[in-house]
Design a protein around this motif. Structure first.
Motif, PDB file in Angstrom:
ATOM      1  N   PHE A  30      43.623  41.760  37.896  1.00 14.62           N
ATOM      2  CA  PHE A  30      42.377  41.596  38.636  1.00 14.62           C
ATOM      3  C   PHE A  30      41.182  41.975  37.783  1.00 14.62           C
ATOM      4  CE2 PHE A  30      45.671  42.314  41.767  1.00 14.62           C
ATOM      5  CZ  PHE A  30      45.419  41.317  42.681  1.00 14.62           C
ATOM      6  N   ASN A  31      40.134  41.168  37.878  1.00 12.27           N
ATOM      7  CA  ASN A  31      38.880  41.474  37.197  1.00 12.27           C
ATOM      8  C   ASN A  31      37.971  42.310  38.077  1.00 12.27           C
ATOM      9  OD1 ASN A  31      39.675  39.922  35.032  1.00 12.27           O
ATOM     10  ND2 ASN A  31      38.649  38.089  35.778  1.00 12.27           N
ATOM     11  N   SER A  32      38.144  42.222  39.391  1.00 13.40           N
ATOM     12  CA  SER A  32      37.259  42.902  40.326  1.00 13.40           C
ATOM     13  C   SER A  32      38.085  43.557  41.422  1.00 13.40           C
ATOM     14  CB  SER A  32      36.301  41.876  40.930  1.00 13.40           C
ATOM     15  OG  SER A  32      35.532  42.460  41.942  1.00 13.40           O
ATOM     16  N   ILE A  33      37.802  44.843  41.663  1.00 10.45           N
ATOM     17  CA  ILE A  33      38.495  45.579  42.715  1.00 10.45           C
ATOM     18  C   ILE A  33      37.435  46.228  43.597  1.00 10.45           C
ATOM     19  CG2 ILE A  33      40.128  47.430  43.249  1.00 10.45           C
ATOM     20  CD1 ILE A  33      41.074  47.093  40.253  1.00 10.45           C
ATOM     21  N   GLN A  34      37.454  45.881  44.876  1.00 11.48           N
ATOM     22  CA  GLN A  34      36.556  46.492  45.844  1.00 11.48           C
ATOM     23  C   GLN A  34      37.399  47.241  46.863  1.00 11.48           C
ATOM     24  OE1 GLN A  34      33.197  46.311  45.494  1.00 11.48           O
ATOM     25  NE2 GLN A  34      33.650  45.149  43.649  1.00 11.48           N
ATOM     26  N   GLY A  52      28.069  34.286  49.494  1.00 13.41           N
ATOM     27  CA  GLY A  52      27.943  34.351  48.042  1.00 13.41           C
ATOM     28  C   GLY A  52      27.282  35.608  47.509  1.00 13.41           C
ATOM     29  N   LEU A  53      27.046  36.593  48.360  1.00 14.54           N
ATOM     30  CA  LEU A  53      26.393  37.830  47.916  1.00 14.54           C
ATOM     31  C   LEU A  53      27.333  38.749  47.138  1.00 14.54           C
ATOM     32  CD1 LEU A  53      24.263  38.663  51.088  1.00 14.54           C
ATOM     33  CD2 LEU A  53      23.457  37.754  48.882  1.00 14.54           C
ATOM     34  N   VAL A  54      28.636  38.672  47.446  1.00 10.60           N
ATOM     35  CA  VAL A  54      29.652  39.449  46.736  1.00 10.60           C
ATOM     36  C   VAL A  54      30.827  38.529  46.429  1.00 10.60           C
ATOM     37  CG1 VAL A  54      28.997  41.681  47.765  1.00 10.60           C
ATOM     38  CG2 VAL A  54      30.735  40.261  48.881  1.00 10.60           C
ATOM     39  N   GLU A  55      31.688  38.971  45.550  1.00 13.79           N
ATOM     40  CA  GLU A  55      32.821  38.149  45.139  1.00 13.79           C
ATOM     41  C   GLU A  55      33.874  38.040  46.251  1.00 13.79           C
ATOM     42  OE1 GLU A  55      35.679  37.607  41.240  1.00 13.79           O
ATOM     43  OE2 GLU A  55      34.441  39.389  41.423  1.00 13.79           O
ATOM     44  N   LYS A  56      34.334  36.825  46.461  1.00 15.01           N
ATOM     45  CA  LYS A  56      35.383  36.576  47.452  1.00 15.01           C
ATOM     46  C   LYS A  56      36.699  37.156  46.946  1.00 15.01           C
ATOM     47  CE  LYS A  56      38.038  32.796  49.481  1.00 15.01           C
ATOM     48  NZ  LYS A  56      38.198  31.344  49.532  1.00 15.01           N
ATOM     49  N   PRO A  57      37.387  37.946  47.772  1.00 18.37           N
ATOM     50  CA  PRO A  57      38.691  38.454  47.333  1.00 18.37           C
ATOM     51  C   PRO A  57      39.756  37.363  47.408  1.00 18.37           C
ATOM     52  CG  PRO A  57      38.236  39.194  49.557  1.00 18.37           C
ATOM     53  CD  PRO A  57      37.010  38.442  49.076  1.00 18.37           C
ATOM     54  N   GLU A  58      40.628  37.381  46.444  1.00 14.67           N
ATOM     55  CA  GLU A  58      41.763  36.460  46.484  1.00 14.67           C
ATOM     56  C   GLU A  58      42.968  37.119  47.140  1.00 14.67           C
ATOM     57  OE1 GLU A  58      41.772  33.657  42.816  1.00 14.67           O
ATOM     58  OE2 GLU A  58      41.027  35.619  42.160  1.00 14.67           O
ATOM     59  N   VAL A  59      43.000  38.457  47.086  1.00 12.69           N
ATOM     60  CA  VAL A  59      44.069  39.226  47.707  1.00 12.69           C
ATOM     61  C   VAL A  59      43.440  40.398  48.454  1.00 12.69           C
ATOM     62  CG1 VAL A  59      46.160  40.582  47.332  1.00 12.69           C
ATOM     63  CG2 VAL A  59      45.670  38.644  45.841  1.00 12.69           C
ATOM     64  N   ILE A  60      43.916  40.630  49.675  1.00 16.41           N
ATOM     65  CA  ILE A  60      43.500  41.787  50.470  1.00 16.41           C
ATOM     66  C   ILE A  60      44.734  42.649  50.714  1.00 16.41           C
ATOM     67  CG2 ILE A  60      42.695  42.564  52.737  1.00 16.41           C
ATOM     68  CD1 ILE A  60      40.989  40.013  52.891  1.00 16.41           C
ATOM     69  N   PHE A  61      44.608  43.933  50.416  1.00 13.17           N
ATOM     70  CA  PHE A  61      45.642  44.910  50.773  1.00 13.17           C
ATOM     71  C   PHE A  61      45.125  45.665  51.991  1.00 13.17           C
ATOM     72  CE2 PHE A  61      46.599  44.066  46.356  1.00 13.17           C
ATOM     73  CZ  PHE A  61      47.983  43.916  46.396  1.00 13.17           C
ATOM     74  N   LEU A  62      45.845  45.594  53.093  1.00 13.46           N
ATOM     75  CA  LEU A  62      45.379  46.066  54.392  1.00 13.46           C
ATOM     76  C   LEU A  62      46.284  47.147  54.960  1.00 13.46           C
ATOM     77  CD1 LEU A  62      43.572  45.685  56.952  1.00 13.46           C
ATOM     78  CD2 LEU A  62      45.154  43.847  57.624  1.00 13.46           C
TER      79      LEU A  62
END
Length: 133
Positions: A30-34, A52-62
């Motif tokens: 991952f390049n980006s982790i929120q 488009g204000l923040v990067e769309k996650p491709e994976v969510i850990f819930l």
């Protein structure tokens, strides 16, 4: 292994989010982790991503067990979001719940791509990323 760009960690425990961020960073996928500390904050993040204000996650850990809005309540609200936006997002339940009902409910949901138990590890992350969307 498919390279991912962005992940969103949703857990009410700040230490768990910190730990999970370390594991995800070790994985180099991952390049980006929120990370956010509630389902409501995650929905607010996703609303920003849709504009488009923040990067769309491709994976969510819930996480499942959170106050105010638990993982299932998050999924309920998530299901109301624009399907063209959410269809490519992989959701992995990452939980301490040993309730078999939670596992069955996750398997039955078309929105949840996998279910793994905490703590997260690089090996579990490998397994989770191979779950099919």
């Amino acid at each position: 292994m498919v390279p991912y760009q962005s992940t969103l960690l949703i857990d009410d425990d700040k230490f768990t989010n910190f730990y999970n961020e370390k594991i995800v960073k070790k994985h180099n996928t991952f390049n980006s982790i929120q990370s956010v500390n509630s389902g409501a904050a995650a929905l607010a993040y996703l609303q920003k991503a849709m504009t488009g204000l923040v990067e769309k996650p491709e994976v969510i850990f819930l996480d499942i067990n959170m106050p105010a809005m638990n993982g299932w309540e998050f999924i309920e609200e998530y299901s109301k979001l624009d399907k063209t936006f959410t269809s490519s997002i992989k959701i992995i339940m990452l939980t301490t719940s040993s309730n078999p009902h939670d596992q069955e409910k996750a398997k039955a949901s078309c929105l949840i791509d996998g279910y793994i138990n905490k703590p997260l590890s690089v090996a579990l992350l490998d397994e989770a990323l191979n779950f099919k969307k």
